[in-house]
Scaffold this motif. Sequence first.
Motif, PDB file in Angstrom:
ATOM      1  N   GLU A   1      -0.490   4.448   8.417  1.00  0.00           N
ATOM      2  CA  GLU A   1      -1.693   3.666   8.182  1.00  0.00           C
ATOM      3  C   GLU A   1      -2.771   3.992   9.210  1.00  0.00           C
ATOM      4  O   GLU A   1      -3.971   3.895   8.915  1.00  0.00           O
TER       5      GLU A   1
ATOM      6  N   PRO B   1       0.807  -1.227   0.000  1.00  0.00           N
ATOM      7  CA  PRO B   1       0.000   0.000   0.000  1.00  0.00           C
ATOM      8  C   PRO B   1       0.836   1.272   0.000  1.00  0.00           C
ATOM      9  O   PRO B   1       0.363   2.323  -0.411  1.00  0.00           O
TER      10      PRO B   1
ATOM     11  N   THR C   1      -4.486   0.072   4.118  1.00  0.00           N
ATOM     12  CA  THR C   1      -4.423  -1.379   4.347  1.00  0.00           C
ATOM     13  C   THR C   1      -5.789  -1.908   4.769  1.00  0.00           C
ATOM     14  O   THR C   1      -6.220  -2.974   4.314  1.00  0.00           O
TER      15      THR C   1
ATOM     16  N   LEU D   1       0.519  -9.129   2.157  1.00  0.00           N
ATOM     17  CA  LEU D   1       0.646  -7.713   2.487  1.00  0.00           C
ATOM     18  C   LEU D   1       1.893  -7.544   3.344  1.00  0.00           C
ATOM     19  O   LEU D   1       1.987  -8.139   4.419  1.00  0.00           O
TER      20      LEU D   1
ATOM     21  N   PRO E   1       2.692  -2.794   5.808  1.00  0.00           N
ATOM     22  CA  PRO E   1       1.334  -2.291   5.583  1.00  0.00           C
ATOM     23  C   PRO E   1       0.739  -1.609   6.807  1.00  0.00           C
ATOM     24  O   PRO E   1      -0.284  -0.923   6.700  1.00  0.00           O
ATOM     25  N   TYR E   2       1.357  -1.788   7.988  1.00  0.00           N
ATOM     26  CA  TYR E   2       0.854  -1.165   9.213  1.00  0.00           C
ATOM     27  C   TYR E   2       1.836  -0.155   9.780  1.00  0.00           C
ATOM     28  O   TYR E   2       1.869   0.077  10.992  1.00  0.00           O
TER      29      TYR E   2
ATOM     30  N   THR F   1       4.174  -7.963   9.395  1.00  0.00           N
ATOM     31  CA  THR F   1       4.282  -6.616   9.944  1.00  0.00           C
ATOM     32  C   THR F   1       5.163  -6.600  11.181  1.00  0.00           C
ATOM     33  O   THR F   1       5.384  -7.634  11.825  1.00  0.00           O
TER      34      THR F   1
END
Length: 365
Positions: free
Chosen positions: A148, A79, A154, A137, A143-144, A172
Amino acid sequence: MSAHDPDDLTRPTRIKGRGAASNREGRFEAIAKTIEDDGWHRETDASPRPPTEVTLERARSIISRNDSPDVPFTQSINPYRGCEHGCIYCYARPSHGYLNLSSGLDFETKLFAKTNAAERLREELGRRGYACSPINLGANTDPYQPIERKLRITRAILEVLAEHRHPLTIVTKNALVERDLDLLVPMARECLVHVFLSVTSLDNRLASTLEPRASAPHRRLEAIARLNEAGVQCGVLVAPIIPAVTDAFLEEILERAAANGARHAGYTLIRLPHELAGLFREWLDLHLPERAEHVMSLVRQSRGGRDNDPDFATRMRGSGVFADLIRQRFALACRRLGLNRTRDLGLDATRFRVPNSASPQGSLF
């Protein structure tokens, strides 16, 4: 004005909250920058603290595909480009060179957010001939990562995958993944999701310089427990292992993750592609100067005498005496703790429902 050594201007110093200490030129940049003393420098001057800048962009496509034999997935979504976590060892740092930006501070301060990711994902899942297989992801950037929390890109991706019952894996370093339990728990009931928390060490002080804006190690372990307690399978990745820096934590990380419900575990050895080798050595000189030569010696021993070995057969876990020792320690610990009794994550791709056509008549058929 006090006397000073002109070399102080080019000698990197720690920047609180950032992993890199400089902005080295990328391998594609045609212009090299140098710092000159204008006579106004003072030894008391603080190091600059560059703010995070986020550029909103619209992606032309969102699902990336790979055929690397050492990567356990063929599809992934990132993302964001760049990562505010600032992990100094991140193998994705050199990818910022394609944007004519540095792998150093630019990578963790100049970020790009794909605001239309969910929209593009729905379109690509609905294309004729799409073959469903788990989407990862977190293959390149996290993604985190902190942005975010506000942008929720995400989460929007997860909503599309959940709606169409598409399997996924998540990697993550941030406990923010707990925010999305309302989506992950129903998906887990249908065998559609498996999460991995990456834990590098158990030393908060070390983590604050090694991965300054990622969740603290104990919070990641708590997240492993909370996801597993909620019914979402969550494993641990001891990644990357850094010789003479983090390898001592290997067994205890696995023990604590297993006690928190993890049933799967993995590890990688530090990789230093392209500009990353210089950035990592710079970090060693700043934070572990007494150990820097020893660390790099072990890295090279595990990489065929080089800072980095791109060979698919060895790039993830290395080769040589040190790498073999890590491999044996990991295998013994997993056997003792009952980890990795099966390699199958149990994800079900048969439940996938193709999105309806975007046309007004799509919902009629």
